[in-house]
Design a protein around this motif. Structure first.
Motif, PDB file in Angstrom:
ATOM      1  N   GLY A  31       0.853  -1.178   0.000  1.00  0.00           N
ATOM      2  CA  GLY A  31       0.000   0.000   0.000  1.00  0.00           C
ATOM      3  C   GLY A  31       0.888   1.227   0.000  1.00  0.00           C
ATOM      4  N   PRO A  32       0.316   2.430   0.144  1.00  0.00           N
ATOM      5  CA  PRO A  32       1.122   3.654   0.123  1.00  0.00           C
ATOM      6  C   PRO A  32       2.302   3.556   1.091  1.00  0.00           C
ATOM      7  CG  PRO A  32      -1.199   4.209   0.106  1.00  0.00           C
ATOM      8  CD  PRO A  32      -1.126   2.724   0.320  1.00  0.00           C
ATOM      9  N   ASP A  37      10.772   5.988   2.208  1.00  0.00           N
ATOM     10  CA  ASP A  37      11.025   4.763   1.443  1.00  0.00           C
ATOM     11  C   ASP A  37      11.040   5.064  -0.056  1.00  0.00           C
ATOM     12  OD1 ASP A  37      10.971   3.641   3.916  1.00  0.00           O
ATOM     13  OD2 ASP A  37       9.120   2.509   3.622  1.00  0.00           O
ATOM     14  N   PHE A  38      10.125   5.927  -0.484  1.00  0.00           N
ATOM     15  CA  PHE A  38      10.086   6.355  -1.884  1.00  0.00           C
ATOM     16  C   PHE A  38      11.397   7.021  -2.266  1.00  0.00           C
ATOM     17  CE2 PHE A  38       9.381   9.816  -4.892  1.00  0.00           C
ATOM     18  CZ  PHE A  38       8.738   9.176  -5.949  1.00  0.00           C
ATOM     19  N   MET A  39      11.870   7.928  -1.415  1.00  0.00           N
ATOM     20  CA  MET A  39      13.109   8.657  -1.696  1.00  0.00           C
ATOM     21  C   MET A  39      14.312   7.718  -1.736  1.00  0.00           C
ATOM     22  SD  MET A  39      14.613  11.905   0.441  1.00  0.00           S
ATOM     23  CE  MET A  39      16.235  12.588   0.072  1.00  0.00           C
ATOM     24  N   ALA A  40      14.370   6.783  -0.784  1.00  0.00           N
ATOM     25  CA  ALA A  40      15.501   5.857  -0.724  1.00  0.00           C
ATOM     26  C   ALA A  40      15.590   5.011  -1.990  1.00  0.00           C
ATOM     27  CB  ALA A  40      15.386   4.965   0.508  1.00  0.00           C
ATOM     28  N   LEU A  41      14.446   4.548  -2.488  1.00  0.00           N
ATOM     29  CA  LEU A  41      14.447   3.744  -3.711  1.00  0.00           C
ATOM     30  C   LEU A  41      14.744   4.596  -4.940  1.00  0.00           C
ATOM     31  CD1 LEU A  41      11.402   1.394  -3.022  1.00  0.00           C
ATOM     32  CD2 LEU A  41      13.775   0.672  -3.394  1.00  0.00           C
ATOM     33  N   ARG A 187      -1.851  18.467  14.271  1.00  0.00           N
ATOM     34  CA  ARG A 187      -0.921  17.371  14.545  1.00  0.00           C
ATOM     35  C   ARG A 187      -0.202  16.949  13.275  1.00  0.00           C
ATOM     36  NH1 ARG A 187      -3.451  12.132  13.954  1.00  0.00           N
ATOM     37  NH2 ARG A 187      -5.559  12.328  13.119  1.00  0.00           N
ATOM     38  N   ALA A 188       0.929  16.313  13.479  1.00  0.00           N
ATOM     39  CA  ALA A 188       1.768  15.927  12.348  1.00  0.00           C
ATOM     40  C   ALA A 188       1.244  14.652  11.705  1.00  0.00           C
ATOM     41  CB  ALA A 188       3.207  15.726  12.799  1.00  0.00           C
ATOM     42  N   ARG A 189       1.129  14.694  10.392  1.00  0.00           N
ATOM     43  CA  ARG A 189       0.775  13.498   9.610  1.00  0.00           C
ATOM     44  C   ARG A 189       1.927  13.236   8.640  1.00  0.00           C
ATOM     45  NH1 ARG A 189      -4.802  13.194   9.089  1.00  0.00           N
ATOM     46  NH2 ARG A 189      -4.443  11.119   8.187  1.00  0.00           N
ATOM     47  N   GLU A 190       2.228  11.970   8.419  1.00  0.00           N
ATOM     48  CA  GLU A 190       3.336  11.631   7.526  1.00  0.00           C
ATOM     49  C   GLU A 190       2.856  11.500   6.084  1.00  0.00           C
ATOM     50  OE1 GLU A 190       7.246   8.773   7.172  1.00  0.00           O
ATOM     51  OE2 GLU A 190       5.743   8.310   8.696  1.00  0.00           O
ATOM     52  N   VAL A 191       3.632  12.078   5.169  1.00  0.00           N
ATOM     53  CA  VAL A 191       3.321  11.982   3.743  1.00  0.00           C
ATOM     54  C   VAL A 191       3.738  10.607   3.232  1.00  0.00           C
ATOM     55  CG1 VAL A 191       3.792  12.904   1.438  1.00  0.00           C
ATOM     56  CG2 VAL A 191       3.565  14.467   3.397  1.00  0.00           C
ATOM     57  N   HIS A 192       2.787   9.919   2.626  1.00  0.00           N
ATOM     58  CA  HIS A 192       3.037   8.647   1.961  1.00  0.00           C
ATOM     59  C   HIS A 192       2.878   8.827   0.458  1.00  0.00           C
ATOM     60  CE1 HIS A 192       2.462   7.242   6.050  1.00  0.00           C
ATOM     61  NE2 HIS A 192       2.793   6.005   5.707  1.00  0.00           N
ATOM     62  N   VAL A 193       3.414   7.886  -0.288  1.00  0.00           N
ATOM     63  CA  VAL A 193       3.291   7.909  -1.744  1.00  0.00           C
ATOM     64  C   VAL A 193       2.514   6.682  -2.185  1.00  0.00           C
ATOM     65  CG1 VAL A 193       4.507   7.928  -3.952  1.00  0.00           C
ATOM     66  CG2 VAL A 193       5.460   9.167  -1.999  1.00  0.00           C
ATOM     67  N   GLY A 194       1.434   6.931  -2.906  1.00  0.00           N
ATOM     68  CA  GLY A 194       0.624   5.848  -3.451  1.00  0.00           C
ATOM     69  C   GLY A 194       0.490   6.013  -4.957  1.00  0.00           C
ATOM     70  N   ILE A 195      -0.399   5.245  -5.542  1.00  0.00           N
ATOM     71  CA  ILE A 195      -0.649   5.308  -6.983  1.00  0.00           C
ATOM     72  C   ILE A 195      -2.106   5.668  -7.202  1.00  0.00           C
ATOM     73  CG2 ILE A 195      -0.629   4.032  -9.161  1.00  0.00           C
ATOM     74  CD1 ILE A 195       1.604   2.304  -8.008  1.00  0.00           C
ATOM     75  N   GLU A 202       0.982   9.646  -6.263  1.00  0.00           N
ATOM     76  CA  GLU A 202       0.281  10.728  -5.581  1.00  0.00           C
ATOM     77  C   GLU A 202       0.567  10.669  -4.090  1.00  0.00           C
ATOM     78  OE1 GLU A 202      -3.878  10.177  -6.333  1.00  0.00           O
ATOM     79  OE2 GLU A 202      -4.111   8.691  -4.723  1.00  0.00           O
ATOM     80  N   GLU A 203       0.465  11.818  -3.431  1.00  0.00           N
ATOM     81  CA  GLU A 203       0.711  11.891  -1.999  1.00  0.00           C
ATOM     82  C   GLU A 203      -0.562  11.593  -1.212  1.00  0.00           C
ATOM     83  OE1 GLU A 203       2.322  15.665  -0.979  1.00  0.00           O
ATOM     84  OE2 GLU A 203       4.251  15.296  -1.960  1.00  0.00           O
ATOM     85  N   ARG A 204      -0.371  10.925  -0.074  1.00  0.00           N
ATOM     86  CA  ARG A 204      -1.465  10.672   0.851  1.00  0.00           C
ATOM     87  C   ARG A 204      -0.941  10.862   2.264  1.00  0.00           C
ATOM     88  NH1 ARG A 204      -3.800   5.061  -1.898  1.00  0.00           N
ATOM     89  NH2 ARG A 204      -3.985   5.884  -4.036  1.00  0.00           N
ATOM     90  N   LEU A 205      -1.770  11.335   3.149  1.00  0.00           N
ATOM     91  CA  LEU A 205      -1.349  11.579   4.522  1.00  0.00           C
ATOM     92  C   LEU A 205      -1.731  10.408   5.416  1.00  0.00           C
ATOM     93  CD1 LEU A 205      -2.258  15.351   5.048  1.00  0.00           C
ATOM     94  CD2 LEU A 205      -0.041  14.342   4.499  1.00  0.00           C
ATOM     95  N   GLY A 206      -0.788  10.015   6.269  1.00  0.00           N
ATOM     96  CA  GLY A 206      -1.030   8.960   7.234  1.00  0.00           C
ATOM     97  C   GLY A 206      -0.415   9.334   8.565  1.00  0.00           C
ATOM     98  N   GLU A 207      -0.441   8.414   9.501  1.00  0.00           N
ATOM     99  CA  GLU A 207       0.128   8.687  10.820  1.00  0.00           C
ATOM    100  C   GLU A 207       1.646   8.505  10.780  1.00  0.00           C
ATOM    101  OE1 GLU A 207      -1.559   9.899  13.341  1.00  0.00           O
ATOM    102  OE2 GLU A 207      -3.311   9.885  12.023  1.00  0.00           O
ATOM    103  N   PRO A 208       2.407   9.322  11.550  1.00  0.00           N
ATOM    104  CA  PRO A 208       3.872   9.140  11.623  1.00  0.00           C
ATOM    105  C   PRO A 208       4.206   7.919  12.472  1.00  0.00           C
ATOM    106  CG  PRO A 208       3.193  10.947  13.036  1.00  0.00           C
ATOM    107  CD  PRO A 208       1.961  10.488  12.303  1.00  0.00           C
ATOM    108  N   ALA A 209       4.457   6.776  11.829  1.00  0.00           N
ATOM    109  CA  ALA A 209       4.598   5.512  12.548  1.00  0.00           C
ATOM    110  C   ALA A 209       5.973   5.270  13.183  1.00  0.00           C
ATOM    111  CB  ALA A 209       4.263   4.355  11.604  1.00  0.00           C
ATOM    112  N   PRO A 210       7.110   5.502  12.484  1.00  0.00           N
ATOM    113  CA  PRO A 210       8.400   5.090  13.050  1.00  0.00           C
ATOM    114  C   PRO A 210       8.685   5.791  14.379  1.00  0.00           C
ATOM    115  CG  PRO A 210       8.608   5.646  10.721  1.00  0.00           C
ATOM    116  CD  PRO A 210       7.247   6.083  11.148  1.00  0.00           C
ATOM    117  N   PRO A 211       9.128   5.044  15.399  1.00  0.00           N
ATOM    118  CA  PRO A 211       9.432   5.652  16.701  1.00  0.00           C
ATOM    119  C   PRO A 211      10.434   6.790  16.604  1.00  0.00           C
ATOM    120  CG  PRO A 211       9.435   3.257  16.860  1.00  0.00           C
ATOM    121  CD  PRO A 211       9.318   3.593  15.411  1.00  0.00           C
ATOM    122  N   ALA A 212      11.442   6.650  15.708  1.00  0.00           N
ATOM    123  CA  ALA A 212      12.460   7.689  15.584  1.00  0.00           C
ATOM    124  C   ALA A 212      11.847   9.008  15.121  1.00  0.00           C
ATOM    125  CB  ALA A 212      13.545   7.246  14.603  1.00  0.00           C
TER     126      ALA A 212
END
Length: 247
Positions: A31-32, A37-41, A187-195, A202-212
Motif C-alpha cells: 500500500g502507500p 522509502d520512496f526517496m531511498a528507492l 498534529r503531524a501526519r506523515e506523507v506517503h506515496v501511493g498510486i 500521488e501523496e497521501r497523509l497517514g500517521e507518523p509511525a516510526p518511533p524515531a
C-alpha cells in the motif's frame, strides 16, 4: 509497450525505470509507502536509482556541481586539516581517509595532491576507504586511485574496531532519505506515496509511525518550536544512525 521495449506506466508515455518499477512493486505489496522509502528507492535503487546509474551527476555536464568537482583547491585546503589531525595523533601509519559518498574519488585525489604539494609525510601513510553505492563511480575511483598511487582499503574492514584516520562526508547527509511530515488539524501526519487512478504517483497523509520520527517530533516540541497548520517539515533519523556507525 514503450519505445525500446520498456514497459510504460499506466496513464503515462515514459518507460518505467528499474527504480520506478521497484517503487510500484513496493506500493502494490504494502500500500502507500512513507516518502522516506520512496526517496531511498528513487535515489539508491541498485539498478537505475538517481545516484546509482551510469550518468555522472556532479559534473559540469551533469545535474549539479559540488566543491570537489568545481576546483581542486577544496581538496588542497582539506588536506591541511587532515595533515593536522595526523600530526596531532602522532603520525600513525596507515592513516585511513574514510569518505562517505566518495563518487569518482575526486576529493580524495585532490587531498592526496595537496599533501604532496605540501611535502607532507602523510602522503605516504594515507590509505583510502571509499563508501560509494555507484559501481560505475567506484570503477572510476579505483582507476584514479591506482594511477595516483593511493592504496584502497575496504570500509567493511573498519567495523572490527576504530582505526586512526579522518572521516569526510561532503554533501552526503543531505542525500539521506527524509520522512516528510505535514501539520493537519494541529498534529503531524506523515506523507506517503501511493498510486492514483491514472497510474501516477500521488501523496497521501497517514500517521507518523516510526518511533524515531515520533521522538524527533517530541524533541522539536520540547525545544519550543511551534508548527503551523499546513506547514511541512523533514525528519531524517538516518543521520543519527550514521553518526552511530561513524562513532
Amino acid at each position: 509497450a514503450a519505445p525500446g521495449g520498456g514497459a510504460a506506466a499506466p496513464g503515462r508515455g515514459a518507460p518505467v525505470t528499474p527504480a520506478e518499477a521497484a517503487i510500484r512493486a513496493e506500493i502494490a505489496r504494502r500500500g502507500p509507502i512513507p516518502f522516506a522509502d520512496f526517496m531511498a528507492l528513487a535515489l539508491g535503487h541498485p539498478a537505475g536509482g538517481y545516484y546509482t546509474g551510469p550518468s555522472p551527476r556532479p559534473t559540469r555536464e551533469g545535474d549539479f556541481l559540488t566543491a570537489p568537482e568545481l576546483h581542486a583547491v577544496f581538496g588542497a585546503t582539506l588536506a591541511r586539516q587532515v595533515a593536522e589531525a595526523w600530526e596531532r595523533l602522532g603520525r600513525p601509519a596507515p592513516f585511513t581517509l574514510l569518505e562517505y559518498g566518495a563518487g569518482s574519488g575526486a576529493l580524495a585525489l585532490a587531498i592526496l595532491a595537496g599533501l604532496r604539494e605540501d611535502a607532507s609525510g602523510l602522503a605516504d601513510a594515507l590509505v583510502f576507504a571509499p563508501v560509494e553505492l555507484n559501481e560505475h563511480r567506484l570503477a572510476e575511483l579505483r582507476a584514479g586511485a591506482a594511477a595516483a598511487g593511493l592504496p584502497l582499503v575496504d570500509p567493511a574492514g573498519l567495523d572490527a574496531g576504530p582505526a586512526p584516520g579522518f572521516v569526510i562526508a561532503n554533501e552526503y547527509l543531505d542525500a539521506l532519505a527524509v520522512h516528510l511530515l505535514e501539520i493537519r488539524e494541529g498534529r503531524a501526519r506523515e506523507v506517503h506515496v501511493g498510486i492514483g487512478c491514472d497510474g501516477a504517483f500521488e501523496e497521501r497523509l497517514g500517521e507518523p509511525a516510526p518511533p524515531a520520527v515520533a521522538e524527533r517530533l517530541a524533541a522539536i516540541e520540547t525545544a519550543g518550536v511551534e508548527l503551523e497548520e499546513g506547514q511541512r517539515l523533514e525528519v531524517r533519523p538516518a543521520v543519527g544512525a550514521w553518526a552511530v556507525e561513524v562513532a
